[in-house]
Design a protein around this motif. Structure first.
Motif, PDB file in Angstrom:
ATOM      1  N   GLU A  68       0.831  -1.200   0.000  1.00 42.24           N
ATOM      2  CA  GLU A  68       0.000   0.000   0.000  1.00 42.24           C
ATOM      3  C   GLU A  68       0.873   1.261   0.000  1.00 42.24           C
ATOM      4  N   LYS A  69       1.961   1.212   0.750  1.00 40.84           N
ATOM      5  CA  LYS A  69       2.882   2.358   0.845  1.00 40.84           C
ATOM      6  C   LYS A  69       3.515   2.662  -0.504  1.00 40.84           C
ATOM      7  N   HIS A  70       3.847   1.600  -1.253  1.00 33.23           N
ATOM      8  CA  HIS A  70       4.519   1.778  -2.549  1.00 33.23           C
ATOM      9  C   HIS A  70       3.609   1.364  -3.705  1.00 33.23           C
ATOM     10  N   LYS A  71       2.303   1.642  -3.574  1.00 33.38           N
ATOM     11  CA  LYS A  71       1.346   1.179  -4.573  1.00 33.38           C
ATOM     12  C   LYS A  71       1.574   1.776  -5.959  1.00 33.38           C
ATOM     13  N   ASN A  72       2.266   2.900  -6.010  1.00 25.23           N
ATOM     14  CA  ASN A  72       2.534   3.541  -7.301  1.00 25.23           C
ATOM     15  C   ASN A  72       3.883   3.139  -7.896  1.00 25.23           C
ATOM     16  N   ASN A  73       4.601   2.294  -7.178  1.00 29.86           N
ATOM     17  CA  ASN A  73       5.917   1.842  -7.648  1.00 29.86           C
ATOM     18  C   ASN A  73       6.060   0.354  -7.332  1.00 29.86           C
ATOM     19  N   LYS A  74       5.636  -0.467  -8.284  1.00 27.55           N
ATOM     20  CA  LYS A  74       5.621  -1.913  -8.055  1.00 27.55           C
ATOM     21  C   LYS A  74       7.019  -2.468  -7.804  1.00 27.55           C
ATOM     22  N   GLU A  75       8.005  -1.923  -8.506  1.00 28.00           N
ATOM     23  CA  GLU A  75       9.382  -2.401  -8.335  1.00 28.00           C
ATOM     24  C   GLU A  75       9.880  -2.139  -6.920  1.00 28.00           C
ATOM     25  N   LYS A  76       9.572  -0.949  -6.415  1.00 21.50           N
ATOM     26  CA  LYS A  76       9.988  -0.602  -5.049  1.00 21.50           C
ATOM     27  C   LYS A  76       9.234  -1.441  -4.021  1.00 21.50           C
ATOM     28  N   VAL A  81       9.308  -5.852  -0.024  1.00 21.63           N
ATOM     29  CA  VAL A  81       8.802  -7.151   0.445  1.00 21.63           C
ATOM     30  C   VAL A  81       9.947  -8.156   0.555  1.00 21.63           C
ATOM     31  N   MET A  82      10.839  -8.175  -0.439  1.00 20.96           N
ATOM     32  CA  MET A  82      11.976  -9.086  -0.402  1.00 20.96           C
ATOM     33  C   MET A  82      12.904  -8.754   0.773  1.00 20.96           C
ATOM     34  N   GLU A  83      13.028  -7.483   1.085  1.00 23.36           N
ATOM     35  CA  GLU A  83      13.848  -7.071   2.227  1.00 23.36           C
ATOM     36  C   GLU A  83      13.204  -7.547   3.533  1.00 23.36           C
TER      37      GLU A  83
END
Length: 224
Positions: A68-76, A81-83
């Motif tokens: 939700e925090k990075h909903k405009n940047n899927k890569e970020k 999530v991986m972190e």
């Protein structure tokens, strides 16, 4: 694969000889013993799979927050999530690897039972609890419909225990109801020995799952 099938055929014959030695000369008993043996041997893989799935489920609120925090940047969002996985030492593929390893084992057992050379000198050996393990009973409404009903019921319970979000996640909820119907259908279209194998595997899996769930819950309480 043929080597594994030959090995399982040999092992099934050994288990049949053992059960006959104690006064139970039935391949049904040998199938149950073989299924229990295989489930016991792969239990460490099953535990690893469920532990990984449990950690992933526990992290879902944080994962959704990051998405939700990075909903405009899927890569970020994916990187965050991986972190998170790395921070909590979770392998997102950890639940898949044990399943991949188990597939050849289960397929080999399926092939073994489908083409198993039952003892021709003892016709009653492949009779078990009123079932002829070599017969495909189909959809006839008779006593033999019990096996597919048990196959469906145990598949439902085992799926529900394995998937913590089965009643809330749309995909898992669909699988919760489709899988029992699917395996009930399979159970009436294959020899009864295979249906017995599936029911036995589900029952053993249910007891293993209850143990795993309890153990993981206790670990979570201690961590808190």
């Amino acid at each position: 694969m043929s080597t594994i099938v030959e090995g399982m055929t040999y092992l099934l014959n050994i288990l049949y000889s053992m059960s006959a030695a104690i006064g139970l000369p039935y391949y049904g008993v040998a199938i149950i013993l073989l299924t229990m043996l295989i489930k016991t041997l792969i239990f460490p893989l099953t535990y690893k799979q469920m532990a990984s799935m449990r950690k992933t489920v526990d992290l879902q609120p944080k994962i959704k927050a990051l998405q939700e925090k990075h909903k405009n940047n899927k890569e970020k969002a994916n990187a965050a999530v991986m972190e998170l996985y790395k921070e909590h030492q979770v392998n997102p593929l950890g639940g898949c690897l044990p399943i991949i390893i188990q597939l050849p084992i289960f397929w080999a057992l399926y092939s073994t039972l489908l083409h198993f050379p039952y003892d021709p000198t003892n016709p009653s050996a492949h009779l078990f609890l009123g079932f002829d393990l070599t017969v495909v009973y189909g959809f006839a409404l008779s006593y033999h419909i019990i096996l597919p009903i048990f196959a469906a019921a145990t598949t439902y319970l085992q799926t529900k225990l394995t998937s913590p979000n089965a009643t809330t996640d749309p995909t898992q909820k669909t699988m919760l109801y489709i899988m029992p119907v699917f395996f009930a259908y399979i159970s009436v279209t294959v020899p009864a020995g295979l249906a017995l194998y599936w029911v036995t595997m589900n029952v053993v899996s249910i007891f293993q799952q209850l143990y795993i769930n309890n153990r993981l819950a206790n670990k979570t309480k201690k961590a808190i």
